[in-house]
Design a protein around this motif. Structure first.
Motif, PDB file in Angstrom:
ATOM      1  N   ALA A 168       0.857  -1.192   0.000  1.00  0.00           N
ATOM      2  CA  ALA A 168       0.000   0.000   0.000  1.00  0.00           C
ATOM      3  C   ALA A 168       0.889   1.236   0.000  1.00  0.00           C
ATOM      4  O   ALA A 168       1.913   1.276   0.693  1.00  0.00           O
ATOM      5  CB  ALA A 168      -0.912  -0.005   1.216  1.00  0.00           C
ATOM      6  N   PHE A 169       0.501   2.252  -0.768  1.00  0.00           N
ATOM      7  CA  PHE A 169       1.262   3.499  -0.767  1.00  0.00           C
ATOM      8  C   PHE A 169       1.217   4.116   0.635  1.00  0.00           C
ATOM      9  O   PHE A 169       2.217   4.606   1.135  1.00  0.00           O
ATOM     10  CB  PHE A 169       0.716   4.480  -1.808  1.00  0.00           C
ATOM     11  CG  PHE A 169       1.498   5.756  -1.861  1.00  0.00           C
ATOM     12  CD1 PHE A 169       2.751   5.793  -2.443  1.00  0.00           C
ATOM     13  CD2 PHE A 169       0.992   6.914  -1.298  1.00  0.00           C
ATOM     14  CE1 PHE A 169       3.501   6.962  -2.468  1.00  0.00           C
ATOM     15  CE2 PHE A 169       1.728   8.087  -1.325  1.00  0.00           C
ATOM     16  CZ  PHE A 169       2.977   8.109  -1.905  1.00  0.00           C
ATOM     17  N   ASP A 170       0.049   4.072   1.255  1.00  0.00           N
ATOM     18  CA  ASP A 170      -0.114   4.524   2.634  1.00  0.00           C
ATOM     19  C   ASP A 170       0.290   3.367   3.540  1.00  0.00           C
ATOM     20  O   ASP A 170      -0.488   2.452   3.777  1.00  0.00           O
ATOM     21  CB  ASP A 170      -1.559   4.942   2.897  1.00  0.00           C
ATOM     22  CG  ASP A 170      -1.791   5.403   4.324  1.00  0.00           C
ATOM     23  OD1 ASP A 170      -0.882   5.282   5.178  1.00  0.00           O
ATOM     24  OD2 ASP A 170      -2.911   5.870   4.602  1.00  0.00           O
ATOM     25  N   ARG A 171       1.499   3.391   4.017  1.00  0.00           N
ATOM     26  CA  ARG A 171       2.058   2.273   4.791  1.00  0.00           C
ATOM     27  C   ARG A 171       1.277   1.993   6.079  1.00  0.00           C
ATOM     28  O   ARG A 171       1.363   0.920   6.644  1.00  0.00           O
ATOM     29  CB  ARG A 171       3.522   2.536   5.121  1.00  0.00           C
ATOM     30  CG  ARG A 171       4.347   2.790   3.881  1.00  0.00           C
ATOM     31  CD  ARG A 171       5.341   1.702   3.645  1.00  0.00           C
ATOM     32  NE  ARG A 171       6.194   2.021   2.523  1.00  0.00           N
ATOM     33  CZ  ARG A 171       6.176   1.339   1.395  1.00  0.00           C
ATOM     34  NH1 ARG A 171       5.375   0.334   1.247  1.00  0.00           N
ATOM     35  NH2 ARG A 171       6.983   1.670   0.408  1.00  0.00           N
ATOM     36  N   ARG A 172       0.515   2.985   6.544  1.00  0.00           N
ATOM     37  CA  ARG A 172      -0.286   2.782   7.758  1.00  0.00           C
ATOM     38  C   ARG A 172      -1.502   1.900   7.483  1.00  0.00           C
ATOM     39  O   ARG A 172      -2.068   1.325   8.395  1.00  0.00           O
ATOM     40  CB  ARG A 172      -0.756   4.127   8.316  1.00  0.00           C
ATOM     41  CG  ARG A 172       0.390   5.031   8.748  1.00  0.00           C
ATOM     42  CD  ARG A 172      -0.100   6.423   8.983  1.00  0.00           C
ATOM     43  NE  ARG A 172      -0.685   6.901   7.716  1.00  0.00           N
ATOM     44  CZ  ARG A 172      -1.222   8.081   7.523  1.00  0.00           C
ATOM     45  NH1 ARG A 172      -1.302   8.925   8.506  1.00  0.00           N
ATOM     46  NH2 ARG A 172      -1.708   8.436   6.358  1.00  0.00           N
ATOM     47  N   PHE A 173      -1.903   1.791   6.206  1.00  0.00           N
ATOM     48  CA  PHE A 173      -3.076   0.999   5.852  1.00  0.00           C
ATOM     49  C   PHE A 173      -2.649  -0.456   5.694  1.00  0.00           C
ATOM     50  O   PHE A 173      -2.028  -0.822   4.709  1.00  0.00           O
ATOM     51  CB  PHE A 173      -3.712   1.526   4.554  1.00  0.00           C
ATOM     52  CG  PHE A 173      -5.001   0.846   4.217  1.00  0.00           C
ATOM     53  CD1 PHE A 173      -6.169   1.187   4.861  1.00  0.00           C
ATOM     54  CD2 PHE A 173      -5.043  -0.154   3.257  1.00  0.00           C
ATOM     55  CE1 PHE A 173      -7.371   0.558   4.552  1.00  0.00           C
ATOM     56  CE2 PHE A 173      -6.238  -0.796   2.939  1.00  0.00           C
ATOM     57  CZ  PHE A 173      -7.404  -0.432   3.588  1.00  0.00           C
ATOM     58  N   GLN A 230     -12.418   3.021   4.090  1.00  0.00           N
ATOM     59  CA  GLN A 230     -11.481   3.970   4.692  1.00  0.00           C
ATOM     60  C   GLN A 230     -10.803   4.843   3.640  1.00  0.00           C
ATOM     61  O   GLN A 230      -9.759   5.420   3.890  1.00  0.00           O
ATOM     62  CB  GLN A 230     -10.437   3.208   5.505  1.00  0.00           C
ATOM     63  CG  GLN A 230     -11.048   2.459   6.665  1.00  0.00           C
ATOM     64  CD  GLN A 230     -10.025   1.648   7.445  1.00  0.00           C
ATOM     65  OE1 GLN A 230      -8.864   1.568   7.087  1.00  0.00           O
ATOM     66  NE2 GLN A 230     -10.485   1.033   8.514  1.00  0.00           N
ATOM     67  N   GLN A 250      -7.156   3.424  -1.735  1.00  0.00           N
ATOM     68  CA  GLN A 250      -5.833   2.901  -1.403  1.00  0.00           C
ATOM     69  C   GLN A 250      -5.133   2.478  -2.695  1.00  0.00           C
ATOM     70  O   GLN A 250      -5.770   1.909  -3.578  1.00  0.00           O
ATOM     71  CB  GLN A 250      -5.928   1.725  -0.441  1.00  0.00           C
ATOM     72  CG  GLN A 250      -6.639   2.041   0.860  1.00  0.00           C
ATOM     73  CD  GLN A 250      -5.919   3.086   1.693  1.00  0.00           C
ATOM     74  OE1 GLN A 250      -4.690   3.150   1.703  1.00  0.00           O
ATOM     75  NE2 GLN A 250      -6.677   3.917   2.403  1.00  0.00           N
ATOM     76  N   TYR A 290      -2.000   0.302  -4.402  1.00  0.00           N
ATOM     77  CA  TYR A 290      -1.079  -0.807  -4.191  1.00  0.00           C
ATOM     78  C   TYR A 290      -0.211  -0.988  -5.435  1.00  0.00           C
ATOM     79  O   TYR A 290      -0.704  -0.864  -6.552  1.00  0.00           O
ATOM     80  CB  TYR A 290      -1.851  -2.105  -3.948  1.00  0.00           C
ATOM     81  CG  TYR A 290      -2.420  -2.224  -2.553  1.00  0.00           C
ATOM     82  CD1 TYR A 290      -1.837  -3.068  -1.622  1.00  0.00           C
ATOM     83  CD2 TYR A 290      -3.538  -1.502  -2.180  1.00  0.00           C
ATOM     84  CE1 TYR A 290      -2.349  -3.182  -0.341  1.00  0.00           C
ATOM     85  CE2 TYR A 290      -4.060  -1.612  -0.902  1.00  0.00           C
ATOM     86  CZ  TYR A 290      -3.462  -2.451   0.006  1.00  0.00           C
ATOM     87  OH  TYR A 290      -3.973  -2.559   1.269  1.00  0.00           O
ATOM     88  N   HIS A 328       6.807   1.424  -4.411  1.00  0.00           N
ATOM     89  CA  HIS A 328       6.502   2.843  -4.623  1.00  0.00           C
ATOM     90  C   HIS A 328       7.805   3.621  -4.458  1.00  0.00           C
ATOM     91  O   HIS A 328       8.289   3.800  -3.345  1.00  0.00           O
ATOM     92  CB  HIS A 328       5.479   3.340  -3.591  1.00  0.00           C
ATOM     93  CG  HIS A 328       4.174   2.633  -3.635  1.00  0.00           C
ATOM     94  ND1 HIS A 328       3.180   2.937  -4.543  1.00  0.00           N
ATOM     95  CD2 HIS A 328       3.692   1.603  -2.891  1.00  0.00           C
ATOM     96  CE1 HIS A 328       2.144   2.138  -4.339  1.00  0.00           C
ATOM     97  NE2 HIS A 328       2.426   1.323  -3.347  1.00  0.00           N
ATOM     98  N   ASN A 347       4.649  10.405  -4.726  1.00  0.00           N
ATOM     99  CA  ASN A 347       3.212  10.189  -4.847  1.00  0.00           C
ATOM    100  C   ASN A 347       2.999   8.812  -5.452  1.00  0.00           C
ATOM    101  O   ASN A 347       3.890   8.277  -6.114  1.00  0.00           O
ATOM    102  CB  ASN A 347       2.570  11.252  -5.753  1.00  0.00           C
ATOM    103  CG  ASN A 347       2.739  12.644  -5.192  1.00  0.00           C
ATOM    104  OD1 ASN A 347       2.457  12.899  -4.029  1.00  0.00           O
ATOM    105  ND2 ASN A 347       3.224  13.555  -6.025  1.00  0.00           N
ATOM    106  N   ALA A 348       1.815   8.253  -5.250  1.00  0.00           N
ATOM    107  CA  ALA A 348       1.498   6.965  -5.883  1.00  0.00           C
ATOM    108  C   ALA A 348       1.525   7.185  -7.396  1.00  0.00           C
ATOM    109  O   ALA A 348       0.786   8.016  -7.912  1.00  0.00           O
ATOM    110  CB  ALA A 348       0.137   6.468  -5.422  1.00  0.00           C
TER     111      ALA A 348
END
Length: 179
Positions: free
Chosen positions: A8-13, A153, A156, A158, A162, A166-167
């Motif tokens: 995931a680009f957002d590593r918290r997700f 949420q 997202q 993937y 990355h 930015n993604a």
């Protein structure tokens, strides 16, 4: 068959995991599977369609993508695959060019089969025309896998990796599969 855990680009997700598997079948068939683990059922899935129509803007909903690059060349193809079973293939001369929206459709890649499965999505692509027109062998080709997931949420992104701020699925450095 090679497999890759997409990140995931957002590593918290961490709520959803995506694994992509790539299999080359001689002489010009590419099979790709996407396996999804979504224990909390966060992904918003589009409604199924009865056939496999070509449709633009699939990335506006949950969508899986395959990028096909050629060693030493700027041109590439982007294939969008919807869990609705719609699909589209786009051609680019170089990084995101031409900038048309939607991008220019590519008709040198054909769909053999696209199916939403209980585990995710499976596709078989015929690259005959693309590979013959450019005199390509599998060793000339590299592949990137990515996904846009609409979730409860938020959206997202993937990919195999990355490397941009930015993604950016069009970044060839992130297309890791070689034959």
């Amino acid at each position: 068959m090679a497999s890759y855990e997409l990140s995931a680009f957002d590593r918290r997700f961490q709520s959803v995991s995506v694994v992509g598997a790539i299999e080359q079948q001689s002489p010009f068939t590419l099979n790709v599977g996407f396996w999804i683990r979504d224990p909390n059922q966060l992904i918003q899935w589009p409604e199924l369609v009865s056939s496999n129509p070509r449709k633009d803007f699939l990335w506006e909903d949950t969508c899986f993508e395959i990028f096909i690059g050629v060693q030493g060349e700027d041109y590439y193809r982007e294939i969008n695959l919807s869990p609705s079973q719609a699909w589209q293939s786009y051609q680019f001369e170089e990084y995101r060019y031409p900038e048309d929206m939607p991008p220019q459709a590519a008709y040198d890649i054909e769909l053999n089969q696209l199916k939403r499965t209980h585990y995710g999505l499976n596709v078989s692509l015929d690259l005959t025309e693309f590979m013959l027109a450019h005199k390509l062998k599998w060793a000339n080709v590299f592949v990137g896998l990515s996904a846009v997931l609409k979730t409860a949420q938020g959206e997202q992104f993937y990919a195999m990796q990355h490397s941009s701020q930015n993604a950016d699925f069009h970044n060839k450095r992130d297309w890791l599969h070689v034959f």
